[in-house]
Design a protein around this motif. Sequence first.
Motif, mmCIF file in Angstrom:
data_model
loop_
_atom_site.group_PDB
_atom_site.id
_atom_site.type_symbol
_atom_site.label_atom_id
_atom_site.label_comp_id
_atom_site.label_asym_id
_atom_site.label_seq_id
_atom_site.Cartn_x
_atom_site.Cartn_y
_atom_site.Cartn_z
ATOM 1 N N SER A 7 4.491 10.527 -8.615
ATOM 2 C CA SER A 7 3.997 8.806 -8.407
ATOM 3 C C SER A 7 3.021 8.153 -9.509
ATOM 4 O O SER A 7 3.248 7.558 -10.165
ATOM 5 N N ALA B 209 2.663 -2.481 -6.506
ATOM 6 C CA ALA B 209 2.989 -1.856 -5.307
ATOM 7 C C ALA B 209 3.012 -0.330 -5.503
ATOM 8 O O ALA B 209 2.734 0.633 -4.943
ATOM 9 N N GLY C 256 0.914 2.619 -3.937
ATOM 10 C CA GLY C 256 1.686 4.054 -3.303
ATOM 11 C C GLY C 256 0.789 5.369 -3.892
ATOM 12 O O GLY C 256 0.662 6.238 -3.234
ATOM 13 N N ILE D 43 6.733 7.084 0.960
ATOM 14 C CA ILE D 43 5.890 6.624 -0.046
ATOM 15 C C ILE D 43 6.457 6.793 -1.366
ATOM 16 O O ILE D 43 6.686 6.231 -2.557
ATOM 17 N N ASN E 173 9.986 5.107 -1.967
ATOM 18 C CA ASN E 173 9.637 3.789 -2.422
ATOM 19 C C ASN E 173 9.135 3.680 -3.770
ATOM 20 O O ASN E 173 9.177 2.560 -4.582
ATOM 21 N N SER E 174 8.037 4.627 -4.159
ATOM 22 C CA SER E 174 7.658 4.380 -5.584
ATOM 23 C C SER E 174 8.848 4.534 -6.731
ATOM 24 O O SER E 174 8.681 4.107 -7.803
ATOM 25 N N TYR F 50 11.306 -4.060 -2.695
ATOM 26 C CA TYR F 50 10.640 -2.944 -2.474
ATOM 27 C C TYR F 50 9.247 -2.896 -2.486
ATOM 28 O O TYR F 50 8.455 -2.079 -1.679
ATOM 29 N N MET G 213 6.545 -1.513 0.494
ATOM 30 C CA MET G 213 5.312 -0.882 0.433
ATOM 31 C C MET G 213 4.245 -1.544 1.092
ATOM 32 O O MET G 213 3.347 -0.901 1.434
ATOM 33 N N THR H 160 1.961 0.439 3.854
ATOM 34 C CA THR H 160 0.628 0.236 3.760
ATOM 35 C C THR H 160 0.003 0.026 5.055
ATOM 36 O O THR H 160 -0.997 0.311 5.651
#
Length: 522
Positions: free
Chosen positions: A25, A58, A62, A87, A90-91, A243, A247, A251
């Motif tokens: 990430s 975002a 992450g 996470i 999503n990243s 997206y 995030m 969070t």
Amino acid sequence: MGATGKINLKFEKYTWLLPATFAVSAIMAASLVFFCKIRGLEGMELANTLTIGADVVAILVGVVLLYSCIQDKNGIGEGTRTFVLLITMNSAALFSDACSWLVQGIADLRYLNLAVNVMNYASSATLLFFFWRYTITALDLHNKFMKICNVLVTVLFVPTLLNCFVNIFYPLYFYIDEKGVYSRTEYFMWSQTFIAVSLIVVLIGFFVSKVSLRDKIIIASFIFFPVGNMLVTRYSFGISTQYAAMMISITLIYGLQFAEKQNQLKTTENELALAAKIQSDLLPNIFPPFPGREEFDLFASMTPAKEVGGDFYDFFLIDDDHLGMIIADVSGKGIPASLFMMASKILLENIALSGAEPGEVLQKANDQICRESHTDMFVTVWYGVLEISTGNVKAANAGHEYPALKKADGSFELFKDKHGFVLGGMEGMKYKQYEFHMDKGAAIFLYTDGVPEATNSDNKLFGTDRMIAALNTDPQAAPAEILKKVHDEVDKFVGSAIQFDDLTMLCVRLNSDKSNEAAKTK
């Protein structure tokens, strides 16, 4: 527990995953920032610029969340492992989404545009798959119907992921024209099949789950935020911040996990403090313990490795001329050992105060522990009775450490007595009793294995040789000073290493003149 409490933060097997996902990430975040700087945002549509900005922020969030998971000293478990992968994917979706806009309309980067869009489709499907896996744990979905749904989602995920990569060779869902512009094909809606099925089974899960409404809302935020985002931006081509919205939801979930975990830790700390107070009050800790009895001097201490410990000592006058002495070590650590320790101490003292011989005391205590305890825990015990007027001692040993004895004008030496079996190990055991004599000025030092097995940073043990040497630094000193010297030597040896075992000691000295006077009086 519900969605947040259920996700424990222990990672016992996959210790490599957190550092790996954090590194991936972080690399994606750094690459995206670097790409933005090289490409520049001049001349881009405002909508595209807003999307890229939201994606950058975002993905950095992450990275921070993954770093926070690494800093968690408790590690992570099955639920949080899925959360970490959530996470990360999503990243990946954020990274590919931002990159697709950065290369949009650049003919020379047509193949890069193709690659990042394939990555975007694949990471989007994988993200949704991990969301479903997370939902199973968070909503406690383990009935037969939901297991069927889980199989359905898992089976559908495989061809969905493969179809994403078909676009490398054939424009199934999208294509990149000669000018480097992304466009959807007539089969694009098929790419949404997995999304639709996943959301349907998640909604079914909401209805059948019996967790609290609060926990359902937490999970639902992962759907509400991106869907709400898409409704707001549906007329604004170029804005794809769903997206980033996901995030935000992640969070929120992490924040609520952390808050609930802190509450649990605070409750546990309060309970441990109370247990430590109860344990401390249970052990005799007022010295001198018998004011006016100058025939002997006695001191004891217990330093637990954790907030509460499994070691204990005890001493009591059975009558005016007999002093009972106990040192013991319960298997295990923490609260279970502490509870077992309290029960064992009370049991041993009650039997001993009846006036039974040491061997009989251990036998009766062992039989009762074996009959009433089903925890597979045991306790090693040394129990002795000192006849104060004569210095005669009767004792029995149930698998405990050798005592150290000091003659009147001599030094401490290990007394290698006969060991019986531990208490709680097997019913019907017999314990051999033995006797020895303490002259005026003689002393006995009792301890648990936390003393000789204290370990330094080089993984070396303190050992009985160092213990005896510490005792003989000033063998004529009062018991309190002797225990302090041993404790200081252990601390000096261990240094900054963590204390792994309880440190418990008891020392009794038969005073020179007073013991003679007591004997003559008798």
